[in-house]
Design a protein around this motif. Structure first.
Motif, short mmCIF file in Angstrom:
data_model
loop_
_atom_site.label_atom_id
_atom_site.label_comp_id
_atom_site.label_asym_id
_atom_site.label_seq_id
_atom_site.Cartn_x
_atom_site.Cartn_y
_atom_site.Cartn_z
N GLY A 116 0.86 -1.16 0.16
CA GLY A 116 0.13 -0.10 -0.16
C GLY A 116 0.97 1.34 -0.11
N LEU A 117 1.94 1.25 0.91
CA LEU A 117 2.73 2.54 0.93
C LEU A 117 3.57 2.76 -0.63
CD1 LEU A 117 4.27 2.27 4.28
CD2 LEU A 117 2.41 3.69 3.67
N LEU A 118 3.87 1.63 -1.12
CA LEU A 118 4.61 1.60 -2.59
C LEU A 118 3.70 2.20 -3.45
CD1 LEU A 118 7.30 1.02 -4.17
CD2 LEU A 118 6.19 -1.08 -4.46
N ILE A 119 2.46 1.72 -3.35
CA ILE A 119 1.56 1.98 -4.39
C ILE A 119 1.26 3.67 -4.23
CG2 ILE A 119 -0.90 2.26 -4.84
CD1 ILE A 119 0.27 -0.19 -6.02
N LEU A 120 1.07 4.24 -2.95
CA LEU A 120 0.91 5.90 -2.62
C LEU A 120 1.96 6.46 -3.29
CD1 LEU A 120 -0.79 5.35 0.65
CD2 LEU A 120 -2.05 5.68 -1.55
N LEU A 121 3.22 5.91 -3.00
CA LEU A 121 4.47 6.75 -3.72
C LEU A 121 4.40 6.71 -5.08
CD1 LEU A 121 7.38 4.93 -1.47
CD2 LEU A 121 6.55 7.28 -1.46
N LYS A 122 4.08 5.69 -5.74
CA LYS A 122 3.87 5.71 -7.24
C LYS A 122 2.83 6.55 -7.73
CE LYS A 122 3.96 3.67 -11.29
NZ LYS A 122 5.52 3.81 -12.19
#
Length: 435
Positions: free
Chosen positions: A254-260
């Motif tokens: 989830g955090l990686l998606i939000l960074l993207k």
């Protein structure tokens, strides 16, 4: 040719013929097994499968053999259910027949049918009932568990604040936070993040998950009571191993998606500020007023697809399913990925889109295709706890921080690393900036 050499060749041919005949008999049975590729003796269909990306191989086989087909992992016969209709029909409509736990050789050897996840029959029924009752008594879905998660979220925020905007890998803090929630439930209290006993437990949990993600993962009684020490210890470990790995991995994804996609993060920030504000902790009552955030979390779970093939089931008796007869004890793979990525329900299913869970008015929209916890009688016993963890931990992090990537968002790779049984995001670092 020398007589001895000729005899050897003849023997090899005879043994090979017997093995092929045995494989054919196993395949054909009564002639009612679902279709599938021809299996080789001993190794089954292993040469025809990409064991490092089994879901892709299963997808390709379903295109040829349909939504119900048979493969062999070595000598283990497996019937695969592909697509929402087949999975629902088996796990829900014929839930009793498909409620067995399928074989995993390593689990059989190490766990020996103890605990909740890998047990069967009356043992499974008693232990699952006990676990659900105990979790409810501890407050799963009630205020006391919510308060435990909120407490851990505050410790997590403080730990992230102590990174002082420097780059860090979120794996350890997220794993520690989720594990501590389970510690709080099981032991009645949390551990300090530097406690050596706690760190040892975390290492054992990680080692266990690594072993079961590998290819190896296919290969004392007290009268009539199932509440002996082995089973109760195994139930506790099941909560740690199953709960810690899946929830923390989902949060990492989830955090990686939000960074993207910083524009998605910004919309979540706006909804948190409007509904929760900055002066109190998020609570579960907020979720119904935060449809966009709820949709983002659902889409994170859908695309993370942590256990794409599901945990193996087994049929508890000779089972009539569609036009076939599946023999008792046959292992069943309910391909959850085929449901979570069904393009009829989720257009452009490979893309991350919170709109998959929003209607035309922006209200949250439920979907019968959303089954990351599986379905039916073997649905994950910790589903309620996991849903609370994902919502409260993620919203608390985003209430307090803005996520900062170390590279241009368009260059962030959100492709999952696939193993034989599970998915996980690639290792990455980020910075968190106080809001």
């Amino acid at each position: 040719m020398e007589p001895l050499g000729a005899a050897t060749v003849f023997l090899v041919i005879c043994v090979s013929c017997l093995l092929f005949f045995s494989a054919w008999r196993k395949r054909s049975g009564s002639g009612k097994l679902p279709p599938g590729p021809v299996a080789f003796p001993i190794i089954g269909n292993m040469l025809q499968l990409n064991v490092r990306n089994l879901p892709q191989s299963i997808h390709e086989l379903s295109a040829k053999y349909g939504p119900v087909f048979t493969i062999y992992l070595g000598s283990l016969r497996v019937v695969v259910l592909y697509g929402q209709e087949a999975v629902k029909e088996a796990l829900i409509d014929q839930g009793d027949e498909f409620s067995g736990r399928g074989k995993l050789a390593l689990a059989d050897k190490l766990i020996k049918g103890a605990g909740i996840i890998f047990s069967n029959g009356e043992r499974w029924k008693q232990l699952r009932r006990f676990a659900l009752t105990t979790l409810r008594n501890f407050g799963m879905g009630k205020k006391s568990i919510e308060e435990r998660i909120q407490e851990e979220a505050r410790f997590l925020v403080e730990r992230l604040r102590n990174t002082h905007e420097r780059p860090f890998d979120p794996t350890i803090p997220l794993t520690h936070a989720v594990s501590n929630i389970i510690c709080s439930i099981v032991f009645g209290d949390r551990f300090d993040y530097e406690d050596q006993k706690f760190l040892t437990l975390i290492k054992l949990t990680e080692k266990n998950n690594e072993v079961f993600r590998s290819l190896l993962g296919q290969e004392q009684q007290n009268g009539q009571s199932e509440f002996n020490t082995d089973n109760l210890v195994r139930c506790t470990l099941d909560l740690f191993f199953a709960g810690t790995g899946t929830s923390s991995t989902t949060l990492r994804h989830g955090l990686l998606i939000l960074l993207k996609y910083p524009e998605i993060e910004e919309k979540v920030h706006e909804e948190i500020d409007r509904v929760v504000g900055r002066s109190r902790s998020p609570c579960m009552a907020d979720r119904s007023q935060m449809p966009y955030t709820d949709a983002v979390i659902h889409e994170v779970q859908r695309t993370a697809n942590i256990v794409p093939m599901g945990v193996p089931h087994a049929v508890t008796r000779d089972t009539h399913f569609r036009h076939y007869i599946i023999p008792k004890g046959t292992t069943i793979f309910p391909a959850l990925q085929s449901v979570l990525h069904d393009s009829r329900e989720f257009p452009k299913s490979e893309q991350f889109n919170p709109g998959h869970f929003l209607d035309e008015n922006g209200a949250f929209k439920k979907s019968d295709f959303f089954i990351p916890f599986s379905a039916g009688k073997r649905i994950c016993v910790g589903e309620g706890l996991a849903r609370m963890e994902l919502f409260l931990l993620l919203t608390t992090i985003l209430q307090n921080f803005t996520l900062k990537p170390l590279i241009d968002p368009k260059d962030i790779d959100i492709t999952l690393v696939m193993s034989f049984v599970s998915n996980a995001p690639k290792p990455y670092q980020l910075c968190v900036l106080p809001r």
